[in-house]
Scaffold this motif. Sequence first.
Motif, PDB file in Angstrom:
ATOM      1  N   LYS A  93       0.811  -1.206   0.000  1.00  0.00           N
ATOM      2  CA  LYS A  93       0.000   0.000   0.000  1.00  0.00           C
ATOM      3  C   LYS A  93       0.844   1.254   0.000  1.00  0.00           C
ATOM      4  O   LYS A  93       1.969   1.260   0.482  1.00  0.00           O
ATOM      5  CB  LYS A  93      -0.924   0.023   1.231  1.00  0.00           C
ATOM      6  N   LEU A  94       0.233   2.351  -0.517  1.00  0.00           N
ATOM      7  CA  LEU A  94       0.782   3.692  -0.402  1.00  0.00           C
ATOM      8  C   LEU A  94      -0.178   4.470   0.493  1.00  0.00           C
ATOM      9  O   LEU A  94      -1.390   4.463   0.279  1.00  0.00           O
ATOM     10  CB  LEU A  94       0.886   4.359  -1.769  1.00  0.00           C
ATOM     11  N   SER A  95       0.380   5.149   1.549  1.00  0.00           N
ATOM     12  CA  SER A  95      -0.441   5.859   2.526  1.00  0.00           C
ATOM     13  C   SER A  95       0.095   7.255   2.721  1.00  0.00           C
ATOM     14  O   SER A  95       1.230   7.575   2.342  1.00  0.00           O
ATOM     15  CB  SER A  95      -0.430   5.115   3.868  1.00  0.00           C
ATOM     16  N   LYS A  96      -0.763   8.124   3.344  1.00  0.00           N
ATOM     17  CA  LYS A  96      -0.337   9.426   3.828  1.00  0.00           C
ATOM     18  C   LYS A  96      -0.341   9.381   5.343  1.00  0.00           C
ATOM     19  O   LYS A  96      -1.247   8.819   5.969  1.00  0.00           O
ATOM     20  CB  LYS A  96      -1.274  10.531   3.339  1.00  0.00           C
ATOM     21  N   LEU A  97       0.704  10.003   5.955  1.00  0.00           N
ATOM     22  CA  LEU A  97       0.829  10.018   7.406  1.00  0.00           C
ATOM     23  C   LEU A  97       0.560  11.419   7.932  1.00  0.00           C
ATOM     24  O   LEU A  97       1.000  12.408   7.345  1.00  0.00           O
ATOM     25  CB  LEU A  97       2.234   9.569   7.832  1.00  0.00           C
ATOM     26  N   ASP A  98      -0.161  11.495   9.053  1.00  0.00           N
ATOM     27  CA  ASP A  98      -0.407  12.757   9.746  1.00  0.00           C
ATOM     28  C   ASP A  98       0.808  13.042  10.621  1.00  0.00           C
ATOM     29  O   ASP A  98       1.125  12.279  11.537  1.00  0.00           O
ATOM     30  CB  ASP A  98      -1.676  12.668  10.591  1.00  0.00           C
ATOM     31  N   ASP A 105      -3.628   0.787  -3.366  1.00  0.00           N
ATOM     32  CA  ASP A 105      -2.754  -0.379  -3.401  1.00  0.00           C
ATOM     33  C   ASP A 105      -1.603  -0.110  -4.372  1.00  0.00           C
ATOM     34  O   ASP A 105      -1.759   0.613  -5.352  1.00  0.00           O
ATOM     35  CB  ASP A 105      -3.526  -1.620  -3.863  1.00  0.00           C
ATOM     36  N   LEU A 106      -0.447  -0.718  -4.071  1.00  0.00           N
ATOM     37  CA  LEU A 106       0.701  -0.617  -4.969  1.00  0.00           C
ATOM     38  C   LEU A 106       0.572  -1.663  -6.065  1.00  0.00           C
ATOM     39  O   LEU A 106       0.226  -2.820  -5.807  1.00  0.00           O
ATOM     40  CB  LEU A 106       1.999  -0.807  -4.207  1.00  0.00           C
ATOM     41  N   ILE A 107       0.855  -1.242  -7.308  1.00  0.00           N
ATOM     42  CA  ILE A 107       0.726  -2.141  -8.452  1.00  0.00           C
ATOM     43  C   ILE A 107       2.087  -2.225  -9.143  1.00  0.00           C
ATOM     44  O   ILE A 107       2.638  -1.215  -9.586  1.00  0.00           O
ATOM     45  CB  ILE A 107      -0.333  -1.626  -9.451  1.00  0.00           C
ATOM     46  N   PHE A 108       2.619  -3.449  -9.224  1.00  0.00           N
ATOM     47  CA  PHE A 108       3.907  -3.687  -9.857  1.00  0.00           C
ATOM     48  C   PHE A 108       3.669  -4.522 -11.109  1.00  0.00           C
ATOM     49  O   PHE A 108       3.150  -5.631 -11.047  1.00  0.00           O
ATOM     50  CB  PHE A 108       4.845  -4.442  -8.909  1.00  0.00           C
ATOM     51  N   PHE A 109       4.044  -3.977 -12.277  1.00  0.00           N
ATOM     52  CA  PHE A 109       3.760  -4.662 -13.529  1.00  0.00           C
ATOM     53  C   PHE A 109       4.908  -5.541 -14.002  1.00  0.00           C
ATOM     54  O   PHE A 109       4.730  -6.706 -14.295  1.00  0.00           O
ATOM     55  CB  PHE A 109       3.414  -3.634 -14.614  1.00  0.00           C
ATOM     56  N   ASP A 110       6.071  -4.971 -14.131  1.00  0.00           N
ATOM     57  CA  ASP A 110       7.172  -5.682 -14.771  1.00  0.00           C
ATOM     58  C   ASP A 110       8.470  -5.264 -14.096  1.00  0.00           C
ATOM     59  O   ASP A 110       8.729  -4.071 -13.944  1.00  0.00           O
ATOM     60  CB  ASP A 110       7.246  -5.322 -16.260  1.00  0.00           C
ATOM     61  N   PRO A 111       9.285  -6.225 -13.620  1.00  0.00           N
ATOM     62  CA  PRO A 111       9.101  -7.661 -13.698  1.00  0.00           C
ATOM     63  C   PRO A 111       7.981  -8.163 -12.793  1.00  0.00           C
ATOM     64  O   PRO A 111       7.410  -7.397 -12.033  1.00  0.00           O
ATOM     65  CB  PRO A 111      10.468  -8.211 -13.267  1.00  0.00           C
ATOM     66  N   ALA A 112       7.707  -9.475 -12.887  1.00  0.00           N
ATOM     67  CA  ALA A 112       6.583 -10.041 -12.155  1.00  0.00           C
ATOM     68  C   ALA A 112       6.720  -9.779 -10.658  1.00  0.00           C
ATOM     69  O   ALA A 112       7.821  -9.699 -10.113  1.00  0.00           O
ATOM     70  CB  ALA A 112       6.496 -11.538 -12.412  1.00  0.00           C
ATOM     71  N   ASN A 113       5.590  -9.642  -9.990  1.00  0.00           N
ATOM     72  CA  ASN A 113       5.561  -9.343  -8.547  1.00  0.00           C
ATOM     73  C   ASN A 113       6.079 -10.536  -7.760  1.00  0.00           C
ATOM     74  O   ASN A 113       5.418 -11.562  -7.654  1.00  0.00           O
ATOM     75  CB  ASN A 113       4.117  -9.011  -8.146  1.00  0.00           C
ATOM     76  N   ASN A 114       7.295 -10.422  -7.224  1.00  0.00           N
ATOM     77  CA  ASN A 114       7.865 -11.466  -6.378  1.00  0.00           C
ATOM     78  C   ASN A 114       8.087 -10.923  -4.976  1.00  0.00           C
ATOM     79  O   ASN A 114       9.201 -10.801  -4.497  1.00  0.00           O
ATOM     80  CB  ASN A 114       9.204 -11.962  -6.951  1.00  0.00           C
ATOM     81  N   ARG A 115       6.995 -10.527  -4.342  1.00  0.00           N
ATOM     82  CA  ARG A 115       7.059  -9.992  -2.989  1.00  0.00           C
ATOM     83  C   ARG A 115       7.971  -8.770  -2.920  1.00  0.00           C
ATOM     84  O   ARG A 115       8.974  -8.775  -2.228  1.00  0.00           O
ATOM     85  CB  ARG A 115       7.559 -11.075  -2.020  1.00  0.00           C
ATOM     86  N   PRO A 116       7.665  -7.727  -3.678  1.00  0.00           N
ATOM     87  CA  PRO A 116       8.532  -6.530  -3.652  1.00  0.00           C
ATOM     88  C   PRO A 116       8.451  -5.819  -2.314  1.00  0.00           C
ATOM     89  O   PRO A 116       7.426  -5.840  -1.645  1.00  0.00           O
ATOM     90  CB  PRO A 116       7.972  -5.670  -4.785  1.00  0.00           C
ATOM     91  N   ARG A 117       9.567  -5.161  -1.945  1.00  0.00           N
ATOM     92  CA  ARG A 117       9.618  -4.382  -0.713  1.00  0.00           C
ATOM     93  C   ARG A 117      10.195  -3.009  -1.035  1.00  0.00           C
ATOM     94  O   ARG A 117      11.226  -2.901  -1.686  1.00  0.00           O
ATOM     95  CB  ARG A 117      10.505  -5.060   0.334  1.00  0.00           C
TER      96      ARG A 117
END
Length: 879
Positions: free
Chosen positions: A226-231, A242-254
């Motif tokens: 996720k992408l959030s805003k903090l107070d 939600d964070l969307i990762f297209f390429d390369p395939a989503n392998n548990r990105p951090r």
Amino acid sequence: MRFFVALFLLSITFASALNAKKSDEGESAQVCGCGNGIQEVLPYNFMNPNCPYKLYATDSINPQTQSHLYAVNAYDGQVIDIGAIAQSGTGMQIRRVTSLDFSPEGVLYALGTGTQNPYNNKSILMTIDCQTAQATVIGQTGVALATGTALTDMSFNQYGQLFVYKKQSPQNSVNEDRLGTINVSTGAYTEVGDPNFAQAEIGNGLTFAEFPTYPSQPLYQAGNFKLSKLDTSTGMATPITDLIFFDPANNRPRTNGLEADFLTGIIYASINNKASGMSSPSENYLGTFNTTTGEFSFIKLPATLVQDGLDGLAFNRPYEECDGATPVPTGCVCGGDCYLDETNCSDLIDNDFDGLIDCEDPDCDAQSCEDGDLCTTGESCSAGSCLGAVAIDCNDSESCTDDTCDPSTGFCVNQGNDANLCTDSNQCTTDICLITGTCQSTNVSNGTSCDDGQACTSSDICTDGVCAGTPGIENCANGIDDDCDGLIDGLDPDCGGEICDDGVDNDGDLLVDCLDTLDCPTGTTCQDDGNPCTDNTCLATLCNATNNDSNTCSDGNDCTDDACSAGSCLSTNDDSNICSDGDACTNDLCSAGICNSTAIICDDGNECTTGACFLGSCQFTPLTNGTPCTADTNVCTDDYCQLGNCTHPNNTSPCDDGMTCTSGDVCSGGVCSGTPGVEICDNGIDDDCDDNIDEFDDDCAPSTLNVFITSTTYDGSFGNSKKFNNSETTLEVVTADSLCQARADAASLGGTWVALISDDTSNAFDRLINCNDKAWVMLSGPPNVIAHSKADLFDGVLDQAINVDEFGNNVGNNFVWTGTKPDGTAELSNNCNNWTSAKQFHRGYRGRSNYAGPVWIHYGVGNCNQPRHLYCFEIDTGC
């Protein structure tokens, strides 16, 4: 002069909002003039003496690896390694630099850990010199580093307040991460508001963005999903998308780190994309986040960059004194009179970051530009295009040159061309172009007909390059200048009396020449009889010829001397005279009164040119490129003419280097060489050209030596206690060696083996021969190196314990007879009576097989009747 400044600077209309913010933030935020006087930075200029406008980054591989500072190309991920981060003045390494950001004053701050007291393994705040990577420690944060606990990212707001992300959520646990601030004067950490992120998901990245949005400035946080805003007052999180990762395939990105480029509005992130946690292969990326859709665009980093990718990210922000404003205090903001400008309309760079380049940008209208054609000039931007180009005038007014513009340089080239035509406008010369680009003129033969352009002459001919005719006789009544003297009729003196040698009645008395005795008395010159050896004068009414030997005459032959004699022209041969046959390409000499000519031979001694005489000069023409010429005896060169010279370019032909130890011989770089073979270790031949044969060749020698612990055990006499009973004093280290050799032979290991044993007369250090400093390795692994050299073996610590027997089996934790100290010298007091006793009351020093520290060889003493193992070492027989 206007300098580059950031697009994000606000207009002065934000003053009311800033005043409102000032009341909330205290005196740190002020409304003030444009600029802060800190620096002037230009986009893409890495050589700026301060920190230029670039994306900076760090790596954070593991707690034992020193972090580096990088400058990263935000477009393709290519990097410049600025250097390893170390404390200035002490050289202390800085590790685990996970967080990086520039303060509003342009100072680069970072969070990491030190390697020297009082900062050893402590979380510390520091500043970093972006040109040298040298760090200045400010102080400890007070955050205790542990598994799952770290300060992972940091970001300054517009007032110079430093916020940090504190990760303290164990794997698979509920979210216990925190938002905090760091005091930039002391380094101390303070948590902000409610420590529970509530709806936020666990993550590492943190950045302020949209710098102009006063008084509120969003603080973004990103993790795995996720992408959030903090107070910034309460620490509470509001998920955006939600964070969307297209390429390369989503392998548990951090997400490791976040950073906003306030100039372009782009948010960058460093991403670690692992398939199954920390033990999986690393796939590291630089990319950009779309804060509206959550989409992440990947920019892959070079594979050779770092083992675990980038971590902290920081963009320096461009600041400037604008319009001559006085430098403003820290925390001030600029008004809207500061702006970027497209200052260079020919550099293919969007200088003011408005998406328009060069002439596309209206800022460039009417400014000079470059249309890409170096052979044009005078271009300027108009309606989005570079127009008005005028071709460069390369005409040198010389008809014997071809005049062109070189498109690669924009310079004029005036190349001579002897096929061109030229003229000097003189009909009495022949004109040709030379290869030098000049026009050469040669006089035509004397007597060649021409036209001198005058009506008062006739029989015009060329003489020494000049056209001239014979003037006529003045007719005194036709109104024409017949004799070219500029006078006509009665104005011409010729019309005032008889001319005695023209055969004309000039004065109208019907008497011609000498017949007019009044005007032409005796002695007056009259018409020439054509004999150069006579003088013609009137005598009475006749024109009389009188011999005159003082006159000069010529027979037209350059090879004779001519003189008048008795009214005749007599000629005498004179071979000393100079003659010419009219051909400038011959050598001419008088001989027997005749002018003999021989052709001029043109030879410059160059076999790659052919010479010919032209208009008296030798000209040399190169032979056709590729014409064979004298060989240089090197089979690896070809020998042919090129541009009039004999050249010897290298070839790639097969050849023979004369060495039996090579094959596939071929020419390269002008040298014949082949590929050395592979050493065959039993044929008595040097197969690989290294001057070593068979076992004397390093290729035939193993690069490592083996070591094992015996699978069998022995008492302190190694099975020969009868020697002690018989009071024999034979030392048993040799017996121990034979036991090791027997165990190695039983396992078909080959090689020569000795036991690691010392006694009263010998040290294990001296018995373990390893003159080539080979590494000792165990028979199973990896890793299986126990020591990299003899010195490494006896430095007190092994790379790992020796617990594998001759068959590759692990024997576990057992005692081993050694009689040896950690440095390889003998323990004289306890060695089972020089290894001849198996008695209980005798003692021997032992090691422990499951230890890599000093006790591996020097654990303590044991009774000699107890069975123990032996350490067996292969020794170097090539010494």
